[in-house]
Write a protein that holds these residues in place. Structure first.
Motif, PDB file in Angstrom:
ATOM      1  N   ALA A  37      65.825 -54.196  31.941  1.00 50.55           N
ATOM      2  CA  ALA A  37      66.680 -53.211  31.631  1.00 50.55           C
ATOM      3  C   ALA A  37      66.043 -52.834  30.206  1.00 50.55           C
ATOM      4  CB  ALA A  37      68.353 -53.788  31.244  1.00 50.55           C
ATOM      5  N   THR A  38      66.186 -51.983  30.043  1.00 52.72           N
ATOM      6  CA  THR A  38      66.130 -51.299  28.597  1.00 52.72           C
ATOM      7  C   THR A  38      67.397 -51.747  27.525  1.00 52.72           C
ATOM      8  OG1 THR A  38      67.622 -49.135  29.113  1.00 52.72           O
ATOM      9  CG2 THR A  38      65.747 -48.483  30.175  1.00 52.72           C
ATOM     10  N   PRO A  39      66.304 -51.258  26.703  1.00 50.15           N
ATOM     11  CA  PRO A  39      66.629 -51.996  24.944  1.00 50.15           C
ATOM     12  C   PRO A  39      67.860 -52.130  25.067  1.00 50.15           C
ATOM     13  CG  PRO A  39      64.050 -50.776  24.666  1.00 50.15           C
ATOM     14  CD  PRO A  39      64.820 -50.732  25.961  1.00 50.15           C
ATOM     15  N   SER A  40      68.734 -51.039  25.730  1.00 49.17           N
ATOM     16  CA  SER A  40      70.047 -50.689  25.168  1.00 49.17           C
ATOM     17  C   SER A  40      71.146 -50.660  26.935  1.00 49.17           C
ATOM     18  CB  SER A  40      70.306 -49.059  24.775  1.00 49.17           C
ATOM     19  OG  SER A  40      70.064 -48.098  25.575  1.00 49.17           O
ATOM     20  N   ASP A  41      69.963 -50.535  27.513  1.00 50.70           N
ATOM     21  CA  ASP A  41      70.996 -50.875  28.881  1.00 50.70           C
ATOM     22  C   ASP A  41      71.295 -49.911  29.353  1.00 50.70           C
ATOM     23  OD1 ASP A  41      70.129 -53.876  28.770  1.00 50.70           O
ATOM     24  OD2 ASP A  41      72.013 -53.777  27.804  1.00 50.70           O
ATOM     25  N   ALA A  42      70.784 -48.818  29.112  1.00 51.31           N
ATOM     26  CA  ALA A  42      70.835 -47.458  29.109  1.00 51.31           C
ATOM     27  C   ALA A  42      69.633 -46.314  29.791  1.00 51.31           C
ATOM     28  CB  ALA A  42      71.953 -46.116  27.805  1.00 51.31           C
TER      29      ALA A  42
ATOM     30  N   TRP B  24      59.519 -52.409  30.500  1.00 57.17           N
ATOM     31  CA  TRP B  24      60.254 -52.735  29.557  1.00 57.17           C
ATOM     32  C   TRP B  24      59.325 -53.702  28.252  1.00 57.17           C
ATOM     33  CZ3 TRP B  24      62.029 -48.638  27.383  1.00 57.17           C
ATOM     34  CH2 TRP B  24      62.188 -47.449  27.873  1.00 57.17           C
ATOM     35  N   GLU B  25      58.423 -53.501  27.060  1.00 60.89           N
ATOM     36  CA  GLU B  25      57.465 -54.746  26.454  1.00 60.89           C
ATOM     37  C   GLU B  25      57.379 -54.392  25.180  1.00 60.89           C
ATOM     38  OE1 GLU B  25      55.234 -56.513  30.295  1.00 60.89           O
ATOM     39  OE2 GLU B  25      54.215 -54.836  29.625  1.00 60.89           O
ATOM     40  N   ASP B  26      56.963 -55.161  24.415  1.00 55.40           N
ATOM     41  CA  ASP B  26      56.467 -54.830  23.001  1.00 55.40           C
ATOM     42  C   ASP B  26      54.764 -53.985  22.990  1.00 55.40           C
ATOM     43  OD1 ASP B  26      54.243 -56.503  22.995  1.00 55.40           O
ATOM     44  OD2 ASP B  26      54.490 -57.796  21.403  1.00 55.40           O
ATOM     45  N   PRO B  27      55.164 -53.631  21.907  1.00 55.27           N
ATOM     46  CA  PRO B  27      53.157 -52.613  22.400  1.00 55.27           C
ATOM     47  C   PRO B  27      52.306 -53.598  22.589  1.00 55.27           C
ATOM     48  CG  PRO B  27      54.787 -52.307  20.631  1.00 55.27           C
ATOM     49  CD  PRO B  27      55.174 -53.753  20.724  1.00 55.27           C
ATOM     50  N   LYS B  28      52.081 -54.187  22.775  1.00 61.81           N
ATOM     51  CA  LYS B  28      51.057 -55.210  23.093  1.00 61.81           C
ATOM     52  C   LYS B  28      51.792 -55.805  25.072  1.00 61.81           C
ATOM     53  CE  LYS B  28      48.906 -55.443  19.393  1.00 61.81           C
ATOM     54  NZ  LYS B  28      48.372 -57.197  17.986  1.00 61.81           N
ATOM     55  N   ALA B  29      52.168 -55.705  25.321  1.00 62.78           N
ATOM     56  CA  ALA B  29      52.590 -56.627  26.674  1.00 62.78           C
ATOM     57  C   ALA B  29      53.709 -57.426  26.338  1.00 62.78           C
ATOM     58  CB  ALA B  29      52.009 -55.987  27.444  1.00 62.78           C
TER      59      ALA B  29
ATOM     60  N   PRO C 105      58.751 -57.440  18.631  1.00 60.61           N
ATOM     61  CA  PRO C 105      58.054 -56.385  18.670  1.00 60.61           C
ATOM     62  C   PRO C 105      58.255 -55.541  17.423  1.00 60.61           C
ATOM     63  CG  PRO C 105      60.422 -56.459  18.975  1.00 60.61           C
ATOM     64  CD  PRO C 105      60.349 -57.189  19.149  1.00 60.61           C
ATOM     65  N   ARG C 106      56.967 -54.269  16.821  1.00 60.34           N
ATOM     66  CA  ARG C 106      56.425 -54.565  15.524  1.00 60.34           C
ATOM     67  C   ARG C 106      57.087 -53.724  15.248  1.00 60.34           C
ATOM     68  NH1 ARG C 106      52.652 -50.724  17.195  1.00 60.34           N
ATOM     69  NH2 ARG C 106      53.690 -49.177  18.052  1.00 60.34           N
ATOM     70  N   GLY C 107      57.497 -54.016  14.037  1.00 57.25           N
ATOM     71  CA  GLY C 107      58.536 -53.396  12.901  1.00 57.25           C
ATOM     72  C   GLY C 107      59.623 -52.771  13.359  1.00 57.25           C
ATOM     73  N   GLY C 108      60.808 -53.494  14.175  1.00 57.91           N
ATOM     74  CA  GLY C 108      61.917 -52.764  14.882  1.00 57.91           C
ATOM     75  C   GLY C 108      61.806 -51.797  15.805  1.00 57.91           C
ATOM     76  N   GLU C 109      60.545 -51.523  16.413  1.00 57.24           N
ATOM     77  CA  GLU C 109      60.576 -49.914  16.748  1.00 57.24           C
ATOM     78  C   GLU C 109      60.972 -50.778  17.862  1.00 57.24           C
ATOM     79  OE1 GLU C 109      57.330 -47.903  15.855  1.00 57.24           O
ATOM     80  OE2 GLU C 109      56.438 -49.308  16.615  1.00 57.24           O
ATOM     81  N   GLY C 110      61.904 -52.003  18.624  1.00 59.84           N
ATOM     82  CA  GLY C 110      61.868 -52.701  19.809  1.00 59.84           C
ATOM     83  C   GLY C 110      60.841 -52.583  20.970  1.00 59.84           C
ATOM     84  N   THR C 111      61.573 -52.043  23.034  1.00 60.01           N
ATOM     85  CA  THR C 111      60.371 -52.475  23.265  1.00 60.01           C
ATOM     86  C   THR C 111      59.971 -50.598  23.805  1.00 60.01           C
ATOM     87  OG1 THR C 111      62.512 -52.600  25.111  1.00 60.01           O
ATOM     88  CG2 THR C 111      61.365 -54.597  24.847  1.00 60.01           C
TER      89      THR C 111
END
Length: 138
Positions: free
Chosen positions: A2-7, A80-85, A90-96
């Motif tokens: 799912a996306t980070p916010s599930d939307a 949906w992954e962190d910047p490096k898969a 994730p980096r600095g609270g940016e999410g996936t």
């Protein structure tokens, strides 16, 4: 996953250096960047992530192309992954981030529209982001 916010977002975005300007009209398949090739997927951003993607990866660029991709048609190929898969934090609270795993197929069938953004007189991306506010849809 799912996306980070599930939307689901309406669109996801691909930023491209002006040195690799996309042809007009778009072909069936755009050239793959070295970063995407090395990663094994196409790096994308949500509308909320675009400002930091610009500031982090395109800080030394004066111009970028931004491709707007409707999310629903590519959803089945998004992870949906962190910047490096990686699964780690994730980096600095940016999410996936949305990563497109579809054998590098990104072209006229996936891209709805393209904009060219240039840094403002202050050499920051704020004026370009402000001008594109209505186009940069979550």
């Amino acid at each position: 996953m799912a996306t980070p916010s599930d939307a689901s977002p309406t669109y996801v975005y691909k930023l491209i250096s002006s040195a690799a300007a996309p042809p007009d009209p778009l072909p069936n398949r755009l050239p793959v960047s070295d970063l995407d090739q090395a990663s094994g997927f196409i790096h994308l951003s949500t509308a909320r992530q675009v400002p930091n993607t610009l500031r982090f990866f395109y800080k030394d660029h004066v111009k970028v192309y931004v491709l707007r991709i409707p999310y629903d048609p590519v959803e089945k190929n998004i992870k949906w992954e962190d910047p490096k898969a990686e699964v780690c934090g994730p980096r600095g609270g940016e999410g996936t981030f949305p990563h497109l795993y579809n054998e590098f197929k990104l072209g006229k069938d996936e891209v709805e529209s393209v904009q060219c953004w240039e840094k403002g007189p202050d050499l920051g991306w704020d004026s370009a982001l402000q001008a594109a506010e209505a186009w940069l849809v979550c």
